[in-house]
Design a protein around this motif. Sequence first.
Motif, PDB file in Angstrom:
ATOM      1  N   THR A  95       4.465 -14.735 -13.273  1.00 33.69           N
ATOM      2  CA  THR A  95       3.138 -14.316 -12.812  1.00 33.69           C
ATOM      3  C   THR A  95       3.276 -13.566 -11.490  1.00 33.69           C
ATOM      4  OG1 THR A  95       2.082 -16.213 -13.879  1.00 33.69           O
ATOM      5  CG2 THR A  95       0.845 -15.080 -12.139  1.00 33.69           C
ATOM      6  N   ILE A  96       2.870 -12.317 -11.482  1.00 30.46           N
ATOM      7  CA  ILE A  96       2.997 -11.468 -10.294  1.00 30.46           C
ATOM      8  C   ILE A  96       1.732 -11.557  -9.451  1.00 30.46           C
ATOM      9  CG2 ILE A  96       3.194  -9.083  -9.495  1.00 30.46           C
ATOM     10  CD1 ILE A  96       5.771 -10.329 -10.529  1.00 30.46           C
ATOM     11  N   THR A  97       1.906 -11.813  -8.154  1.00 26.63           N
ATOM     12  CA  THR A  97       0.768 -11.870  -7.234  1.00 26.63           C
ATOM     13  C   THR A  97       0.654 -10.618  -6.377  1.00 26.63           C
ATOM     14  OG1 THR A  97       2.094 -13.011  -5.554  1.00 26.63           O
ATOM     15  CG2 THR A  97       0.885 -14.380  -7.128  1.00 26.63           C
ATOM     16  N   ARG A  98       1.755  -9.879  -6.226  1.00 25.32           N
ATOM     17  CA  ARG A  98       1.685  -8.631  -5.459  1.00 25.32           C
ATOM     18  C   ARG A  98       2.849  -7.728  -5.817  1.00 25.32           C
ATOM     19  NH1 ARG A  98       4.812  -8.152  -0.669  1.00 25.32           N
ATOM     20  NH2 ARG A  98       3.214  -6.773   0.176  1.00 25.32           N
ATOM     21  N   ILE A  99       2.626  -6.441  -5.617  1.00 25.01           N
ATOM     22  CA  ILE A  99       3.670  -5.433  -5.733  1.00 25.01           C
ATOM     23  C   ILE A  99       3.782  -4.766  -4.380  1.00 25.01           C
ATOM     24  CG2 ILE A  99       4.373  -3.269  -6.817  1.00 25.01           C
ATOM     25  CD1 ILE A  99       2.990  -4.126  -9.341  1.00 25.01           C
ATOM     26  N   ASP A 100       4.991  -4.766  -3.795  1.00 24.64           N
ATOM     27  CA  ASP A 100       5.170  -4.198  -2.463  1.00 24.64           C
ATOM     28  C   ASP A 100       4.609  -2.780  -2.419  1.00 24.64           C
ATOM     29  OD1 ASP A 100       6.375  -6.504  -1.699  1.00 24.64           O
ATOM     30  OD2 ASP A 100       8.399  -5.689  -1.522  1.00 24.64           O
ATOM     31  N   THR A 101       3.934  -2.459  -1.335  1.00 25.35           N
ATOM     32  CA  THR A 101       3.272  -1.159  -1.222  1.00 25.35           C
ATOM     33  C   THR A 101       4.255   0.005  -1.286  1.00 25.35           C
ATOM     34  OG1 THR A 101       3.348  -1.397   1.193  1.00 25.35           O
ATOM     35  CG2 THR A 101       1.319  -2.068   0.081  1.00 25.35           C
ATOM     36  N   HIS A 102       5.493  -0.198  -0.852  1.00 19.82           N
ATOM     37  CA  HIS A 102       6.460   0.894  -0.919  1.00 19.82           C
ATOM     38  C   HIS A 102       6.999   1.102  -2.326  1.00 19.82           C
ATOM     39  CE1 HIS A 102       9.010  -2.658  -0.482  1.00 19.82           C
ATOM     40  NE2 HIS A 102      10.005  -1.954  -0.971  1.00 19.82           N
ATOM     41  N   VAL A 103       6.687   0.163  -3.234  1.00 21.23           N
ATOM     42  CA  VAL A 103       7.133   0.294  -4.615  1.00 21.23           C
ATOM     43  C   VAL A 103       6.100   1.047  -5.455  1.00 21.23           C
ATOM     44  CG1 VAL A 103       7.730  -0.989  -6.716  1.00 21.23           C
ATOM     45  CG2 VAL A 103       8.546  -1.773  -4.495  1.00 21.23           C
ATOM     46  N   LEU A 104       4.829   0.879  -5.149  1.00 20.57           N
ATOM     47  CA  LEU A 104       3.763   1.487  -5.959  1.00 20.57           C
ATOM     48  C   LEU A 104       3.950   2.987  -6.187  1.00 20.57           C
ATOM     49  CD1 LEU A 104       0.581  -0.388  -4.659  1.00 20.57           C
ATOM     50  CD2 LEU A 104       1.485  -0.410  -6.993  1.00 20.57           C
ATOM     51  N   PRO A 105       4.285   3.775  -5.161  1.00 21.23           N
ATOM     52  CA  PRO A 105       4.431   5.225  -5.400  1.00 21.23           C
ATOM     53  C   PRO A 105       5.614   5.585  -6.295  1.00 21.23           C
ATOM     54  CG  PRO A 105       4.141   4.752  -3.048  1.00 21.23           C
ATOM     55  CD  PRO A 105       4.421   3.454  -3.723  1.00 21.23           C
ATOM     56  N   LEU A 106       6.515   4.636  -6.536  1.00 18.55           N
ATOM     57  CA  LEU A 106       7.729   4.926  -7.292  1.00 18.55           C
ATOM     58  C   LEU A 106       7.614   4.567  -8.769  1.00 18.55           C
ATOM     59  CD1 LEU A 106      10.250   3.381  -4.712  1.00 18.55           C
ATOM     60  CD2 LEU A 106       9.462   5.755  -4.828  1.00 18.55           C
ATOM     61  N   ILE A 107       6.549   3.854  -9.126  1.00 18.43           N
ATOM     62  CA  ILE A 107       6.460   3.327 -10.490  1.00 18.43           C
ATOM     63  C   ILE A 107       6.353   4.443 -11.521  1.00 18.43           C
ATOM     64  CG2 ILE A 107       5.063   1.960 -12.064  1.00 18.43           C
ATOM     65  CD1 ILE A 107       4.355   0.127  -9.763  1.00 18.43           C
ATOM     66  N   ALA A 108       5.490   5.415 -11.287  1.00 24.76           N
ATOM     67  CA  ALA A 108       5.265   6.466 -12.287  1.00 24.76           C
ATOM     68  C   ALA A 108       6.543   7.237 -12.577  1.00 24.76           C
ATOM     69  CB  ALA A 108       4.165   7.414 -11.808  1.00 24.76           C
ATOM     70  N   ASP A 109       7.296   7.610 -11.523  1.00 24.41           N
ATOM     71  CA  ASP A 109       8.543   8.345 -11.733  1.00 24.41           C
ATOM     72  C   ASP A 109       9.558   7.489 -12.483  1.00 24.41           C
ATOM     73  OD1 ASP A 109       7.618  10.626 -10.533  1.00 24.41           O
ATOM     74  OD2 ASP A 109       8.506  10.195  -8.564  1.00 24.41           O
ATOM     75  N   ALA A 110       9.607   6.188 -12.172  1.00 22.31           N
ATOM     76  CA  ALA A 110      10.546   5.307 -12.857  1.00 22.31           C
ATOM     77  C   ALA A 110      10.201   5.193 -14.338  1.00 22.31           C
ATOM     78  CB  ALA A 110      10.550   3.932 -12.206  1.00 22.31           C
ATOM     79  N   VAL A 111       8.904   5.091 -14.647  1.00 22.36           N
ATOM     80  CA  VAL A 111       8.481   4.976 -16.042  1.00 22.36           C
ATOM     81  C   VAL A 111       8.817   6.252 -16.809  1.00 22.36           C
ATOM     82  CG1 VAL A 111       6.483   4.764 -17.564  1.00 22.36           C
ATOM     83  CG2 VAL A 111       6.695   3.274 -15.565  1.00 22.36           C
ATOM     84  N   ARG A 112       8.534   7.418 -16.192  1.00 16.48           N
ATOM     85  CA  ARG A 112       8.868   8.687 -16.856  1.00 16.48           C
ATOM     86  C   ARG A 112      10.381   8.845 -17.009  1.00 16.48           C
ATOM     87  NH1 ARG A 112       4.481  10.770 -13.726  1.00 16.48           N
ATOM     88  NH2 ARG A 112       5.932  11.290 -12.031  1.00 16.48           N
ATOM     89  N   GLY A 113      11.130   8.481 -15.968  1.00 17.67           N
ATOM     90  CA  GLY A 113      12.587   8.630 -16.023  1.00 17.67           C
ATOM     91  C   GLY A 113      13.245   7.721 -17.031  1.00 17.67           C
ATOM     92  N   GLY A 114      12.594   6.611 -17.348  1.00 16.61           N
ATOM     93  CA  GLY A 114      13.172   5.670 -18.301  1.00 16.61           C
ATOM     94  C   GLY A 114      12.507   5.693 -19.652  1.00 16.61           C
ATOM     95  N   ASP A 115      11.655   6.726 -19.909  1.00 14.07           N
ATOM     96  CA  ASP A 115      10.931   6.804 -21.180  1.00 14.07           C
ATOM     97  C   ASP A 115      10.197   5.495 -21.467  1.00 14.07           C
ATOM     98  OD1 ASP A 115      11.732   9.425 -21.686  1.00 14.07           O
ATOM     99  OD2 ASP A 115      13.590   8.761 -22.632  1.00 14.07           O
ATOM    100  N   GLU A 116       9.409   5.062 -20.476  1.00 16.34           N
ATOM    101  CA  GLU A 116       8.612   3.835 -20.554  1.00 16.34           C
ATOM    102  C   GLU A 116       9.446   2.557 -20.475  1.00 16.34           C
ATOM    103  OE1 GLU A 116       5.967   6.662 -20.767  1.00 16.34           O
ATOM    104  OE2 GLU A 116       7.437   6.613 -22.385  1.00 16.34           O
TER     105      GLU A 116
END
Length: 692
Positions: free
Chosen positions: A173-194
């Motif tokens: 159960t996740i209670t938070r995502i570090d703010t410095h990680v949020l901007p990186l999620i979209a690129d990681a998802v695209r780079g890994g084909d979801e």
Amino acid sequence: MSPVPGDAPVKVRRVVFAPSGLSATVEDGTTLLDAARTAGADLDSTCGGRGLCGRCQVVPSIGNFSKWQIDSRPDAITGWTATETDYTGRRPITDGQRLGCAAQVCGDLVVEIPAASQVHKQVVRKSVDVGDIEIDPLVRLHYLELEKAELGSELRGLAEQIGAALLADYDVTITRIDTHVLPLIADAVRGGDEAITVAVRYGHEVCAVYPGYVDRAFGVAVDVGSTTVAGHLVDLSTGEVLASNGVMNPQIRFGDDLMSRVSYVMMNPGGEVELTRSIRTALDAMVGELLTDAADTVDTLRPIDRRSILDMTIVGNPIMHHVILGIDPTPLGQAPFLLATDSAVTVRATDLGIDAPFASAYLLPCIAGHVGADTAGAILAEGPHRSEELQLLVDVGTNAEIVFGNSSHVLAASSPTGPAFEGAQISAGQRATAGAIERVRIDRDTLEPRLRVIGADVWSDDAEFTMQTMKLDISGICGSGIIEVMGEMYLAGLIDVDGTIRSDGPERTDRIFADGRTYSYRLWGDSEDPTQNINVTQDDVRAIQLAKAALRAGIDLLCEHAGHTDPEAIGSVRLAGAFGAHIDPLYAKVLGLVPDVPVALVSSVGNAAGAGAVRALVSAAQRAEIESAVRRVEKIGTATEARFQELFVNAMGFPHTTEPTPNLATETVLPVAQERAASAGARRRTGRRRPR
């Protein structure tokens, strides 16, 4: 759920996991990984059961197990699966083992989880001796496959999808995502084909995200000493030390010892900023060097870089602790030596100027104004608080830290030994570098020395010595050599019990010569060219006496406070630290650095503070343990104890002015005791010679 009329009833099976004995009742077709999760058994997996990581390997146990009343048969588990056939992960499937995420239950079964497949596995590490502990890192990797987004779909945000997938696949159960990680999620998802790998800290915080499948995460443990800084790169999932590195502390340019650096800050406005900048720069450089050292040997699915570092632990004395955090250290240079905080501190590594964007840095708690996080690390590594026997733990350095006690009562103190043990204040003293004299033996009859130097493998009386030292500059004596030459001069009768180089020395050997109003001993060099000689002077002996008396007085003071003044009660004496690791236990006793326990009970334990930092890096339980343990330590202030001065005076003699040394007398041939008065008794020799 009730079976549908006409359907075959669902069969349930009992699965027992060894060695824990935990069991679960599951339906036919349940994978062994899911059965282990149901039972609460300790079975590793970072890919979420997708057959990628190979960490969930188990051994089906065949036979009749009366203990659990199970007849475990070969047909109680499905045959080899396509997932296992197609598996190409970095960890090969061992003969006789199955992937827990692929093999399914179809009968009552006993399954063994081998040590390599356990999350909290027992390991023994290299480079630093930390013993066998349970691996329980605060950061874990989880592989996720998100649903592909299409125009018009009603998928939630990526962060929310990650939270849902972690809950569904890993029960996290996740209670938070570090703010410095949020901007990186979209690129990681695209780079890994979801497909992505996320790192979860504390079991509920997403602290890093990577495209695709990532199989290894790393941490760094650092011991920041006043002279040297030692770092270790560690695999967080296995606890293996992959690389170690050591550098000089760049703060030396501000002063050799801690008080000199505090004085620099007091006398130079903004000096604390310079101290902080210099050590942070060194820490950042060390992380880079550790990664470079490990790059060619660490097998990972993606290049190992600074984004691979997910956690750090740091230990150091109180002044180093404060300087790293950017806290003014001057209150620690004057009474009452008040710490800004004695609790453990967690910050982002980037806040300390360390380029490790996904890492947090955990500084172990301090104990008192002169007993810091390095002592806490040493306590965690050596465990006096876990021992029934009394343990004396001594970190020998410029400011010696002393810990004494057992599981019932632990005391700690610091003692101002000064830099003599590390070569400072010694006429020919130098740091432990190539060419420094590190071992000394003096012939009892001829009084001729033989020695070993750093960088050569043989003694000076070996025919190979000249060849091996041809490119070395034998220019001084390092700490271990200083201890040994003093001990040897005493044992050879060249130094009196009170530390005086004897005036009858020139009659016995030309190596003893008049040096002003006192005498010196020529250890190395040509007597015809005295400017090139390495000598041991009377002032050198006095400097060592003062240092060792301060250390021994601190030890004796703790023993008195603990109510255990008889050396026979001490179960073990452990010499820690970079210097303590190289002291011969016998010479530690000859000089009286430690009480007269049997020499077999005295050992060098190396960098115990660094070992404690590694323990705290790979185990949440170890962090909780030391945070609790340090609160129970009784602090003894040597500076405020009137008794300390008396103990200091008594400890000036070799081995000790007032305490007998019956154990030492059986371990080496002691010199003839010098008469203190005309009525002194006959001189005698005791004991047997130690093999040389």
